[in-house]
Design an enzyme around this catalytic site. Sequence first.
Site, PDB file in Angstrom:
ATOM      1  N   ARG A 163       0.372  -1.419  -0.137  1.00  0.00           N
ATOM      2  CA  ARG A 163       0.367   0.433   0.018  1.00  0.00           C
ATOM      3  C   ARG A 163       0.817   0.834  -0.299  1.00  0.00           C
ATOM      4  O   ARG A 163       0.338   2.293   0.690  1.00  0.00           O
ATOM      5  CB  ARG A 163      -1.166   0.194   1.451  1.00  0.00           C
ATOM      6  CG  ARG A 163      -1.792  -1.276   1.673  1.00  0.00           C
ATOM      7  CD  ARG A 163      -2.838  -0.889   0.128  1.00  0.00           C
ATOM      8  NE  ARG A 163      -3.770  -2.385   0.418  1.00  0.00           N
ATOM      9  CZ  ARG A 163      -3.154  -3.541   0.029  1.00  0.00           C
ATOM     10  NH1 ARG A 163      -2.372  -3.386  -1.172  1.00  0.00           N
ATOM     11  NH2 ARG A 163      -4.182  -4.254   0.264  1.00  0.00           N
ATOM     12  N   SER A 211     -10.408  -0.837   4.629  1.00  0.00           N
ATOM     13  CA  SER A 211      -9.379  -0.450   5.771  1.00  0.00           C
ATOM     14  C   SER A 211      -8.893   0.711   5.836  1.00  0.00           C
ATOM     15  O   SER A 211      -8.651   1.020   4.947  1.00  0.00           O
ATOM     16  CB  SER A 211      -8.833  -1.631   6.278  1.00  0.00           C
ATOM     17  OG  SER A 211      -8.765  -3.085   5.484  1.00  0.00           O
ATOM     18  N   GLU A 281      -4.066   4.227   5.950  1.00  0.00           N
ATOM     19  CA  GLU A 281      -4.164   3.589   4.891  1.00  0.00           C
ATOM     20  C   GLU A 281      -5.030   4.915   3.786  1.00  0.00           C
ATOM     21  O   GLU A 281      -3.975   5.427   2.893  1.00  0.00           O
ATOM     22  CB  GLU A 281      -4.814   2.333   4.160  1.00  0.00           C
ATOM     23  CG  GLU A 281      -4.537   2.276   2.921  1.00  0.00           C
ATOM     24  CD  GLU A 281      -5.629   0.495   2.851  1.00  0.00           C
ATOM     25  OE1 GLU A 281      -5.304  -0.258   3.594  1.00  0.00           O
ATOM     26  OE2 GLU A 281      -6.126   0.144   1.849  1.00  0.00           O
TER      27      GLU A 281
HETATM   28  C1  FAD Z   1     -15.290  -1.165   0.755  1.00  0.00           C
HETATM   29  C2  FAD Z   1     -14.498  -1.402   0.005  1.00  0.00           C
HETATM   30  C3  FAD Z   1     -13.580  -2.313   0.391  1.00  0.00           C
HETATM   31  C4  FAD Z   1     -12.362  -1.710  -0.272  1.00  0.00           C
HETATM   32  N1  FAD Z   1     -10.837  -2.605  -0.128  1.00  0.00           N
HETATM   33  C5  FAD Z   1      -9.770  -3.342  -0.872  1.00  0.00           C
HETATM   34  C6  FAD Z   1      -9.060  -4.136  -0.802  1.00  0.00           C
HETATM   35  O1  FAD Z   1      -9.631  -4.766  -1.000  1.00  0.00           O
HETATM   36  N2  FAD Z   1      -7.995  -3.503  -1.250  1.00  0.00           N
HETATM   37  C7  FAD Z   1      -7.303  -2.424  -1.264  1.00  0.00           C
HETATM   38  O2  FAD Z   1      -6.466  -1.615  -1.792  1.00  0.00           O
HETATM   39  N3  FAD Z   1      -8.816  -1.207  -1.239  1.00  0.00           N
HETATM   40  C8  FAD Z   1      -9.588  -1.347  -0.712  1.00  0.00           C
HETATM   41  N4  FAD Z   1     -10.417  -0.743  -0.825  1.00  0.00           N
HETATM   42  C9  FAD Z   1     -10.039   1.476  -1.129  1.00  0.00           C
HETATM   43  C10 FAD Z   1      -9.996   1.849  -1.903  1.00  0.00           C
HETATM   44  O3  FAD Z   1     -10.354   0.980  -2.864  1.00  0.00           O
HETATM   45  C11 FAD Z   1      -8.366   1.354  -2.862  1.00  0.00           C
HETATM   46  O4  FAD Z   1      -7.522   2.251  -2.328  1.00  0.00           O
HETATM   47  C12 FAD Z   1      -8.708   2.192  -4.738  1.00  0.00           C
HETATM   48  O5  FAD Z   1      -7.627   2.458  -4.668  1.00  0.00           O
HETATM   49  C13 FAD Z   1      -8.629   3.219  -3.598  1.00  0.00           C
HETATM   50  O6  FAD Z   1      -9.186   3.536  -5.365  1.00  0.00           O
HETATM   51  P1  FAD Z   1     -10.469   5.010  -5.721  1.00  0.00           P
HETATM   52  O7  FAD Z   1     -10.141   5.275  -6.897  1.00  0.00           O
HETATM   53  O8  FAD Z   1     -11.113   5.543  -5.018  1.00  0.00           O
HETATM   54  O9  FAD Z   1      -8.641   5.988  -5.010  1.00  0.00           O
HETATM   55  P2  FAD Z   1      -9.182   7.795  -4.719  1.00  0.00           P
HETATM   56  O10 FAD Z   1      -9.212   7.223  -3.721  1.00  0.00           O
HETATM   57  O11 FAD Z   1      -9.811   8.570  -5.199  1.00  0.00           O
HETATM   58  O12 FAD Z   1      -7.659   8.111  -4.551  1.00  0.00           O
HETATM   59  C14 FAD Z   1      -6.562   7.614  -3.228  1.00  0.00           C
HETATM   60  C15 FAD Z   1      -5.359   8.306  -3.561  1.00  0.00           C
HETATM   61  O13 FAD Z   1      -5.316   8.155  -4.431  1.00  0.00           O
HETATM   62  C16 FAD Z   1      -5.102   9.315  -5.158  1.00  0.00           C
HETATM   63  N5  FAD Z   1      -4.578   9.363  -6.946  1.00  0.00           N
HETATM   64  C17 FAD Z   1      -6.349   8.714  -7.030  1.00  0.00           C
HETATM   65  N6  FAD Z   1      -6.376   8.527  -8.422  1.00  0.00           N
HETATM   66  C18 FAD Z   1      -4.588   9.590  -8.705  1.00  0.00           C
HETATM   67  C19 FAD Z   1      -4.227   9.501 -10.250  1.00  0.00           C
HETATM   68  N7  FAD Z   1      -5.015   8.635 -11.198  1.00  0.00           N
HETATM   69  N8  FAD Z   1      -3.038   9.649 -10.420  1.00  0.00           N
HETATM   70  C20 FAD Z   1      -2.499   9.722  -9.720  1.00  0.00           C
HETATM   71  N9  FAD Z   1      -2.912   9.796  -7.624  1.00  0.00           N
HETATM   72  C21 FAD Z   1      -4.176   9.621  -7.783  1.00  0.00           C
HETATM   73  C22 FAD Z   1      -5.661  10.145  -4.925  1.00  0.00           C
HETATM   74  O14 FAD Z   1      -4.759  11.539  -5.005  1.00  0.00           O
HETATM   75  C23 FAD Z   1      -5.792   9.718  -2.889  1.00  0.00           C
HETATM   76  O15 FAD Z   1      -4.194  10.379  -2.580  1.00  0.00           O
HETATM   77  C24 FAD Z   1     -11.573  -0.871   0.014  1.00  0.00           C
HETATM   78  C25 FAD Z   1     -12.833   0.288  -0.229  1.00  0.00           C
HETATM   79  C26 FAD Z   1     -13.516   0.354   0.202  1.00  0.00           C
HETATM   80  C27 FAD Z   1     -14.407   1.171   0.749  1.00  0.00           C
END
Ligand code: FAD
Length: 289
Positions: A163, A211, A281
Amino acid sequence: MSGSLLRNEPMSKHTSWHAGGPADLFFTPGDARDLGEFLRQLPPEMPLLWIGLGSNLLVRDGGVRGAVVATHGALSALERIGERRIYAEAGVPCARIARQCIEWGLGPAEFFAGIPGTLGGALAMNAGAWGGETWRHVVDVEVLDRRGTRRSRTPGDYDIGYRHVRGPRDEWFVAARFEFELEPDADESRIRDLLERRRQTQPIGEWSCGSVFTNPPGDHAARLIEAAGLKGFRIGGASVSEKHANFIINHGTASAADIEAVILHVQRTVADAFDVRLQPEVRIVGDPA
Ligand SMILES: Cc1cc2nc3c(=O)[nH]c(=O)nc-3n(C[C@H](O)[C@H](O)[C@H](O)COP(=O)(O)OP(=O)(O)OC[C@H]3O[C@@H](n4cnc5c(N)ncnc54)[C@H](O)[C@@H]3O)c2cc1C
């Protein structure tokens, strides 16, 4: 420009916690070229935050100064470019990548089904599920810098861990190429089973960010939080989930301040009880109210 530019856009509409104050500017590009143009005309000192589906993001109640760039709904190309290779843009939901790869016989991409965010977010977080991890499969990525200049980078340009991804400053992901082993027998039923198992242990469907804390070496954040007696601990509209102690739920009325106060309380209590400093995280951004 073909994208949409909103002012004072509530970030609660763009985060899975449904909390957070307004962004000064909220830009959804029409495509990658449009995004380059938008970046080129921004004042160089203006703060910039890129987001995907906001599924790992706590935006404070005072909101975000500067500009937010939202990739979801834009940057949505997904193609097979070789027998084992795919090309995907940053705004593609990970679940779509998993489904499409299964159809293409690229079974090891199934872990993407467990990540409710975009590819851009998965690259930024090195998101992973069920033993799979984003960067293990990256061939190269395309990034944009503040001046809208596009370039290609390889995994060797980044410090990558659990992560954790650190690369050149002021660059963001617009696309990536991946390589997966062929597994022609892969089918969607395995994903359904994995998701069903997850539904039994996690509060899926409630407002959360998944998480909240990373697992400390050799242990589980959820185990420590539960052992500290924090399941159900509540401040305002936010509480530690009864079902999975590493989830914090917004029951509908939580402010970002409520959620952050729960995060801080959990951190302090676990540190006092076990001498372990849990690391969030989730990314916490923006100004307090
Ligand atoms: C119910 C639930 C279950 C989950 N299970 C998991 C799991 O099993 N494993 C896991 O790893 N995560 C999990 N997550 C967390 C999350 O889904 C991940 O971290 C996911 O990768 C975030 O993606 P996002 O597009 O929503 O990013 P955002 O939440 O929109 O952004 C997260 C970070 O990434 C940066 N970012 C976004 N897009 C870009 C880009 N194009 N370039 C550079 N930086 C960028 C943002 O600035 C921020 O710092 C879970 C979340 C939920 C709600």
